[in-house]
Design a protein around this motif. Structure first.
Motif, short mmCIF file in Angstrom:
data_model
loop_
_atom_site.label_atom_id
_atom_site.label_comp_id
_atom_site.label_asym_id
_atom_site.label_seq_id
_atom_site.Cartn_x
_atom_site.Cartn_y
_atom_site.Cartn_z
N ILE A 9 18.80 26.59 -18.82
CA ILE A 9 19.30 27.05 -20.11
C ILE A 9 20.65 26.39 -20.34
O ILE A 9 21.53 26.40 -19.48
N TYR A 10 20.78 25.79 -21.49
CA TYR A 10 22.02 25.13 -21.86
C TYR A 10 22.70 25.94 -22.96
O TYR A 10 22.06 26.42 -23.87
N ARG A 11 23.98 26.05 -22.84
CA ARG A 11 24.76 26.79 -23.82
C ARG A 11 25.61 25.77 -24.57
O ARG A 11 26.38 25.02 -23.97
N VAL A 25 28.46 25.21 -27.40
CA VAL A 25 29.54 25.88 -28.14
C VAL A 25 30.06 24.88 -29.17
O VAL A 25 30.59 23.83 -28.81
#
Length: 77
Positions: A70-72, A74
């Motif tokens: 999972i990549y976040r 921002v």
């Protein structure tokens, strides 16, 4: 988690494949009056199937772990 690493599973698989080659080159032989029988070919082949499945299972598991990251992200203002 697997009971062994991919490297260990491959090592076992290779050992069983070598055992199969050895047994198929001569299941029984006689020296003088003594008769010697090598390992059971059926059992060796069962182990080959087992270790092939283990190698495949570990490889698939490794690929799933890599895919399910999972990549976040921002956004920067």
């Amino acid at each position: 988690m697997a009971a062994w690493t991919l490297e260990q599973a491959r090592t076992h698989l290779n050992a069983w494949l070598e055992a199969e080659l050895t047994v198929t080159s001569g299941q029984e032989y006689t020296i003088g009056s003594r008769r010697l029988t090598r390992a059971n070919l059926k059992e060796i082949r069962e182990q080959i199937v087992f270790w092939k499945n283990e190698v495949e299972k570990i490889e698939v598991s490794s690929k799933k772990k890599a895919r399910n990251r999972i990549y976040r992200i921002v956004p920067l203002d």
